[in-house]
Write a protein that holds these residues in place. Sequence first.
Motif, short mmCIF file in Angstrom:
data_model
loop_
_atom_site.label_atom_id
_atom_site.label_comp_id
_atom_site.label_asym_id
_atom_site.label_seq_id
_atom_site.Cartn_x
_atom_site.Cartn_y
_atom_site.Cartn_z
N LEU A 1 -2.85 15.50 -12.69
CA LEU A 1 -2.71 16.79 -13.18
C LEU A 1 -1.56 17.60 -12.55
O LEU A 1 -1.03 17.67 -11.61
CB LEU A 1 -4.19 17.79 -12.49
N LEU A 2 -0.77 18.14 -13.64
CA LEU A 2 0.58 18.90 -13.08
C LEU A 2 0.23 20.23 -14.11
O LEU A 2 0.09 20.25 -15.07
CB LEU A 2 1.75 18.29 -13.74
N PRO A 3 0.78 21.25 -13.05
CA PRO A 3 0.83 22.58 -13.94
C PRO A 3 1.88 22.97 -14.80
O PRO A 3 2.95 22.16 -14.63
CB PRO A 3 0.91 23.58 -12.80
N LYS A 4 1.46 23.47 -15.99
CA LYS A 4 2.25 23.73 -17.02
C LYS A 4 3.50 24.31 -16.86
O LYS A 4 4.63 24.22 -16.91
CB LYS A 4 1.59 24.12 -18.44
N ASN A 5 3.07 25.54 -16.12
CA ASN A 5 4.09 26.79 -15.70
C ASN A 5 5.25 26.78 -16.65
O ASN A 5 6.46 26.52 -16.26
CB ASN A 5 4.82 26.17 -14.20
N ILE A 6 5.13 27.14 -17.83
CA ILE A 6 6.16 27.43 -18.71
C ILE A 6 6.86 28.68 -18.45
O ILE A 6 6.12 29.66 -18.49
CB ILE A 6 5.60 27.19 -20.21
N PRO A 7 8.19 28.51 -18.18
CA PRO A 7 8.91 29.81 -17.89
C PRO A 7 8.61 30.90 -18.85
O PRO A 7 8.65 30.39 -20.26
CB PRO A 7 10.34 29.20 -17.78
N LEU A 8 8.46 32.01 -18.57
CA LEU A 8 8.49 33.34 -19.64
C LEU A 8 9.85 33.54 -20.18
O LEU A 8 10.98 33.32 -19.42
CB LEU A 8 7.98 34.27 -18.91
N GLY B 1 0.80 -1.05 -0.16
CA GLY B 1 0.02 -0.10 0.10
C GLY B 1 0.68 1.30 -0.20
O GLY B 1 0.61 2.37 0.53
N LEU B 2 2.02 1.10 -0.56
CA LEU B 2 2.88 2.29 -0.81
C LEU B 2 3.04 3.11 -2.11
O LEU B 2 3.63 3.93 -2.18
CB LEU B 2 4.49 2.12 -0.16
N GLY B 3 2.56 2.20 -3.05
CA GLY B 3 3.13 2.44 -4.63
C GLY B 3 2.22 3.99 -4.92
O GLY B 3 2.94 5.00 -5.19
N LEU B 4 0.89 3.72 -4.58
CA LEU B 4 0.07 4.92 -4.84
C LEU B 4 0.50 6.13 -4.19
O LEU B 4 0.11 7.47 -4.49
CB LEU B 4 -1.28 4.92 -5.11
N TYR B 5 0.87 5.94 -2.64
CA TYR B 5 1.19 6.82 -1.59
C TYR B 5 2.43 7.58 -2.41
O TYR B 5 2.42 8.93 -1.97
CB TYR B 5 1.36 6.03 -0.42
N LYS B 6 3.51 6.84 -2.78
CA LYS B 6 4.68 7.54 -3.41
C LYS B 6 4.18 8.32 -4.63
O LYS B 6 4.87 9.39 -4.81
CB LYS B 6 5.65 6.36 -3.62
N ALA B 7 3.37 7.86 -5.25
CA ALA B 7 3.07 8.71 -6.43
C ALA B 7 2.41 9.83 -5.99
O ALA B 7 2.62 11.02 -6.71
CB ALA B 7 1.97 7.95 -7.35
N ARG B 8 1.74 9.90 -5.12
CA ARG B 8 0.88 11.05 -4.77
C ARG B 8 1.92 11.97 -4.14
O ARG B 8 1.81 13.37 -4.44
CB ARG B 8 -0.14 10.78 -3.43
N LEU B 9 2.92 11.47 -3.19
CA LEU B 9 3.89 12.41 -2.64
C LEU B 9 4.51 13.24 -3.66
O LEU B 9 4.97 14.39 -3.89
CB LEU B 9 4.81 11.81 -1.89
N ALA B 10 4.94 12.31 -4.89
CA ALA B 10 5.89 12.91 -6.09
C ALA B 10 5.31 13.85 -6.58
O ALA B 10 5.57 15.09 -7.01
CB ALA B 10 6.40 11.96 -6.79
N ILE B 11 3.76 13.83 -7.14
CA ILE B 11 3.07 14.60 -7.74
C ILE B 11 2.72 15.93 -6.82
O ILE B 11 2.72 16.93 -7.55
CB ILE B 11 1.75 13.93 -8.14
N GLU B 12 2.54 15.87 -5.70
CA GLU B 12 2.25 17.02 -4.74
C GLU B 12 3.54 17.62 -4.76
O GLU B 12 3.44 18.98 -4.59
CB GLU B 12 1.53 16.69 -3.43
N LYS B 13 4.73 17.25 -4.65
CA LYS B 13 5.87 17.97 -4.74
C LYS B 13 5.77 18.80 -5.79
O LYS B 13 6.77 19.93 -5.64
CB LYS B 13 7.33 16.77 -4.88
#
Length: 376
Positions: free
Chosen positions: A367-374, A335-347
């Motif tokens: 969902l990951l923000p695009k945040n393309i540098p200007l 029960g750690l796989g998706l927990y690790k995935a959540r931690l990484a995505i939230e980082k």
Amino acid sequence: MQQILLVDDSQFNIAVLKEILSKQNYQVDEATHGRIALELMEQKIYDLIILDVIMPGMNGFEVCREIKKHPQYEDIPIIFVTSDEENMLKGFKAGAVDYIPKSYNQTELLARVNTHLKLRMSQRKLVELNQHLEEKVKIRTSALELALQELDSFFYRISHDMRSPITTLKGVTDLLKSIPLQKEAQEILSMLVLQVNKVDRLNRSLVEVGEIRAKNAKKQPLNVYQTIQDILLNIQEECKNNSPLHFRINIPPDNILWADRTLLIYALDNIIENSIHHALPSKYRGDIQIEIYFEESPSDFIMNIRDNGPGIDQKLVDRVFDMFIRGTTDPSRFGLGLYKARLAIEKMQGSITCQSCNREGTQIRVLLPKNIPLSP
């Protein structure tokens, strides 16, 4: 003692009001001009302002609007003195809370003043209580964060300390495999190997949790399609003895995402491995199907990973990203796989959700923000 400011260009009106209010033990200040009132307010915070509408220079509406511009004054109740209905409406629009007519009687005046002062006092107490609660929450949050850091540090130290004895145990079991053993001893050895490998996998997962928690996200341009292909290459090699795997990738080959490569690989690797595991019970229906597809969004990079497994119990869907929560009853899973995935995505300031239907598979949405540098 509660503070009241009277603003009126008529000294007679001020004298009458001041006498009535002073008898009720209110501290009363006076101003015969809007500018004088604003200057007095810079020296003292009043509990109530009684403001005449018609005055030379700044009229009552202008004074009221000027007061409401300042955050430290905007909560002070203002009562207009007017008998004109149109002025009443203008006063409320300017920010007043009430009015008294020019031909007021003492009882009515005191009733209105007393009501708004009580409301003001209640509002202040509520603000103070809220600040007190916020401070308590801040202190407890800091304590909780410190406790989590200490727990992370503890897990990390323990996991690293476990590596040496686990390596020794694996070496001993490998040595025993080379020695002829009776059937019963071989069965015991197989059980031992199984448990040592399980402890080793758990320990590696805990090390990964510590590494993800400790890592600071450093975004760089990544080719998502190629990153997924690299992950799948390793996964297919590890899963070659399982049911046939079929991956369908629907992500533009030239799609670039600004993200932390290490964290993205941690997340996708664990999500895909989890999808494969949950699809394994579907082998009675045929091959394992994993679909990875992209959704267009102006602000986010959206990716879905869907399997053709039997689905996750609906009671667990909202909890599959918690630590040690398993979507199946398989004892080999931690029960750690998706927990690790959540931690990484939230980082990476992203989010992750799960949808699952009985016998229709499970879908993980990232969902990951695009945040393309200007451009400089």
